[in-house]
Design a protein around this motif. Structure first.
Motif, PDB file in Angstrom:
ATOM      1  N   LEU A 108       3.758   1.701   0.251  1.00 56.89           N
ATOM      2  CA  LEU A 108       2.426   2.308   0.323  1.00 56.89           C
ATOM      3  C   LEU A 108       1.357   1.225   0.225  1.00 56.89           C
ATOM      4  CD1 LEU A 108       3.028   5.231  -2.214  1.00 56.89           C
ATOM      5  CD2 LEU A 108       3.516   5.212   0.238  1.00 56.89           C
ATOM      6  N   TYR A 109       0.360   1.335   1.095  1.00 61.63           N
ATOM      7  CA  TYR A 109      -0.803   0.456   1.015  1.00 61.63           C
ATOM      8  C   TYR A 109      -2.015   1.235   1.509  1.00 61.63           C
ATOM      9  CZ  TYR A 109      -4.099  -3.305   1.848  1.00 61.63           C
ATOM     10  OH  TYR A 109      -5.219  -4.101   1.835  1.00 61.63           O
ATOM     11  N   ARG A 179      -1.649   1.347  14.060  1.00 57.60           N
ATOM     12  CA  ARG A 179      -1.254   0.263  13.169  1.00 57.60           C
ATOM     13  C   ARG A 179      -2.428  -0.230  12.324  1.00 57.60           C
ATOM     14  NH1 ARG A 179       1.348  -4.579  16.337  1.00 57.60           N
ATOM     15  NH2 ARG A 179       2.587  -2.804  17.115  1.00 57.60           N
ATOM     16  N   MET A 180      -2.100  -0.841  11.179  1.00 55.76           N
ATOM     17  CA  MET A 180      -3.137  -1.443  10.340  1.00 55.76           C
ATOM     18  C   MET A 180      -3.760  -2.633  11.060  1.00 55.76           C
ATOM     19  SD  MET A 180      -1.633  -1.490   6.472  1.00 55.76           S
ATOM     20  CE  MET A 180      -0.615  -2.896   6.886  1.00 55.76           C
ATOM     21  N   ASP A 181      -5.021  -2.919  10.748  1.00 58.10           N
ATOM     22  CA  ASP A 181      -5.712  -4.049  11.364  1.00 58.10           C
ATOM     23  C   ASP A 181      -5.787  -5.245  10.424  1.00 58.10           C
ATOM     24  OD1 ASP A 181      -7.401  -2.956   9.542  1.00 58.10           O
ATOM     25  OD2 ASP A 181      -9.155  -2.828  10.860  1.00 58.10           O
ATOM     26  N   GLU A 182      -4.925  -5.288   9.412  1.00 59.94           N
ATOM     27  CA  GLU A 182      -4.896  -6.410   8.476  1.00 59.94           C
ATOM     28  C   GLU A 182      -3.460  -6.676   8.035  1.00 59.94           C
ATOM     29  OE1 GLU A 182      -6.606  -5.592   4.605  1.00 59.94           O
ATOM     30  OE2 GLU A 182      -6.702  -3.455   5.096  1.00 59.94           O
ATOM     31  N   GLU A 183      -3.231  -7.894   7.564  1.00 57.74           N
ATOM     32  CA  GLU A 183      -1.909  -8.276   7.093  1.00 57.74           C
ATOM     33  C   GLU A 183      -1.747  -7.909   5.625  1.00 57.74           C
ATOM     34  OE1 GLU A 183      -1.303 -12.391   7.823  1.00 57.74           O
ATOM     35  OE2 GLU A 183      -1.061 -12.138   9.998  1.00 57.74           O
ATOM     36  N   LEU A 184      -0.475  -7.847   5.195  1.00 59.50           N
ATOM     37  CA  LEU A 184      -0.178  -7.502   3.807  1.00 59.50           C
ATOM     38  C   LEU A 184      -0.093  -8.729   2.897  1.00 59.50           C
ATOM     39  CD1 LEU A 184       2.555  -4.736   4.309  1.00 59.50           C
ATOM     40  CD2 LEU A 184       0.153  -4.430   3.687  1.00 59.50           C
ATOM     41  N   ILE A 189       0.906  -3.980  -2.920  1.00 54.74           N
ATOM     42  CA  ILE A 189       1.489  -2.783  -2.324  1.00 54.74           C
ATOM     43  C   ILE A 189       2.264  -2.022  -3.397  1.00 54.74           C
ATOM     44  CG2 ILE A 189       1.676  -3.865  -0.054  1.00 54.74           C
ATOM     45  CD1 ILE A 189       4.657  -4.266  -0.596  1.00 54.74           C
ATOM     46  N   GLU A 190       2.662  -0.829  -3.073  1.00 57.44           N
ATOM     47  CA  GLU A 190       3.429  -0.009  -4.013  1.00 57.44           C
ATOM     48  C   GLU A 190       4.771   0.369  -3.388  1.00 57.44           C
ATOM     49  OE1 GLU A 190       0.864   3.282  -4.935  1.00 57.44           O
ATOM     50  OE2 GLU A 190       0.069   2.276  -6.714  1.00 57.44           O
ATOM     51  N   ILE A 191       5.814   0.238  -4.187  1.00 60.43           N
ATOM     52  CA  ILE A 191       7.142   0.669  -3.773  1.00 60.43           C
ATOM     53  C   ILE A 191       7.399   2.024  -4.395  1.00 60.43           C
ATOM     54  CG2 ILE A 191       9.608   0.126  -3.793  1.00 60.43           C
ATOM     55  CD1 ILE A 191       8.903  -2.798  -4.112  1.00 60.43           C
ATOM     56  N   GLU A 192       7.553   3.021  -3.548  1.00 60.37           N
ATOM     57  CA  GLU A 192       7.763   4.381  -4.022  1.00 60.37           C
ATOM     58  C   GLU A 192       9.259   4.704  -3.984  1.00 60.37           C
ATOM     59  OE1 GLU A 192       5.162   8.114  -3.130  1.00 60.37           O
ATOM     60  OE2 GLU A 192       6.814   8.132  -1.689  1.00 60.37           O
ATOM     61  N   VAL A 193       9.803   5.014  -5.148  1.00 61.00           N
ATOM     62  CA  VAL A 193      11.226   5.336  -5.279  1.00 61.00           C
ATOM     63  C   VAL A 193      11.350   6.819  -5.599  1.00 61.00           C
ATOM     64  CG1 VAL A 193      13.380   4.817  -6.477  1.00 61.00           C
ATOM     65  CG2 VAL A 193      11.700   3.013  -6.087  1.00 61.00           C
ATOM     66  N   GLU A 194      12.182   7.490  -4.845  1.00 62.29           N
ATOM     67  CA  GLU A 194      12.354   8.930  -5.010  1.00 62.29           C
ATOM     68  C   GLU A 194      13.831   9.253  -5.226  1.00 62.29           C
ATOM     69  OE1 GLU A 194      10.503  12.863  -2.856  1.00 62.29           O
ATOM     70  OE2 GLU A 194      11.353  11.296  -1.588  1.00 62.29           O
ATOM     71  N   GLN A 195      14.109  10.070  -6.240  1.00 61.41           N
ATOM     72  CA  GLN A 195      15.482  10.455  -6.542  1.00 61.41           C
ATOM     73  C   GLN A 195      15.571  11.962  -6.782  1.00 61.41           C
ATOM     74  OE1 GLN A 195      17.018   8.203  -9.799  1.00 61.41           O
ATOM     75  NE2 GLN A 195      17.424   6.401  -8.556  1.00 61.41           N
TER      76      GLN A 195
END
Length: 252
Positions: A108-109, A179-184, A189-195
């Motif tokens: 996610l960004y 697409r995004m117009d910028e680099e990461l 950023i966020e890492i979303e973990v789902e269980q």
């Protein structure tokens, strides 16, 4: 005509035509020098190309996924002792290990999101094994990560109006209009973990900083959407799993 007469005749002609003799010798010397330079460039280019190819990670890397057969009481997974054994082998430059998360992860960004393959690596070992970056640097802090070359081209704003066929092109990347117009790089950023636990989905996010982008894959058809995290971030994710395990008793 005797050989002596022939030699005298040649010497007389050379004395009469000194300029022609000089030009002939000069042309011969230039031709020989050109051949020597051409051969040197060819051998040098060949050596450079061969050495460059033989040092490429795709050629020198041997991937071991686990043990083919394990004795009773042993785990088929690679252990720390196995890594030390590989390291002690002759002609082994470096041994890197990778733990790929089985849990589905989204990146996610801002308003953009996309799927990714998250792996836990030892950054120092990866550097010694020949991991190259297209930009940025290797992580130094626990919450710093590396991302794949194409990851920022795989994030898009999710909407119910567009389908995946409309968003992605034939190469599997997001079309430029979505697409995004910028680099990461240097972004958080966020890492979303789902269980899925106890008949419900439980989600948690982990904020990390992108400090490096891996080089572009050698093959055109490859899409690099990896995220390399440290063991410290993995420990936080394990805490999430532990919390999920005690959720039933908490509700009671």
């Amino acid at each position: 005509m005797k050989w002596k007469d022939r030699f005298n005749f040649i010497r007389q002609n050379m004395k009469k035509n000194k300029s022609r003799v000089f030009m002939t010798i000069l042309a011969t010397a230039i031709g020989c020098a050109f051949l020597i330079v051409l051969a040197s460039v060819g051998f040098g280019a060949q050596r450079f190309i061969v050495n460059d190819l033989m040092q490429d990670r795709a050629i020198t890397e041997v991937t071991v996924y686990g043990k083919q057969a394990a004795d009773e009481g042993e785990s088929p997974e690679i252990t720390k002792e196995d890594l030390e054994t590989f390291q002690s082998m002759e002609n082994v430059k470096a041994v890197s290990h990778k733990i790929q998360l089985r849990t589905e992860a989204d990146i996610l960004y801002d308003a953009y999101a996309g799927s990714s393959t998250v792996s836990v690596v030892d950054f120092q070992s990866e550097k010694e094994a020949g991991l190259n970056l297209s930009s940025g640097r290797m992580p130094q802090e626990e919450n710093e990560v590396l991302i794949g070359y194409h990851l920022d081209q795989l994030l898009y704003k999710k909407s119910e109006e567009e389908t995946e066929d409309q968003i992605f092109n034939q190469n599997g990347l997001v079309k430029e209009e979505y697409r995004m117009d910028e680099e990461l790089l240097n972004k958080t950023i966020e890492i979303e973990v789902e269980q899925y636990k106890d008949d419900e989905w439980v989600t948690e996010t982990f904020a990390v900083e992108v400090v490096g982008i891996m080089e572009e894959p050698a093959r055109d058809w490859q899409v690099s959407n990896d995220v390399y995290i440290s063991e410290a971030v993995l420990s936080d994710m394990k805490l999430l799993q532990e919390r999920l395990m005690v959720l039933p008793s908490t509700r009671r």
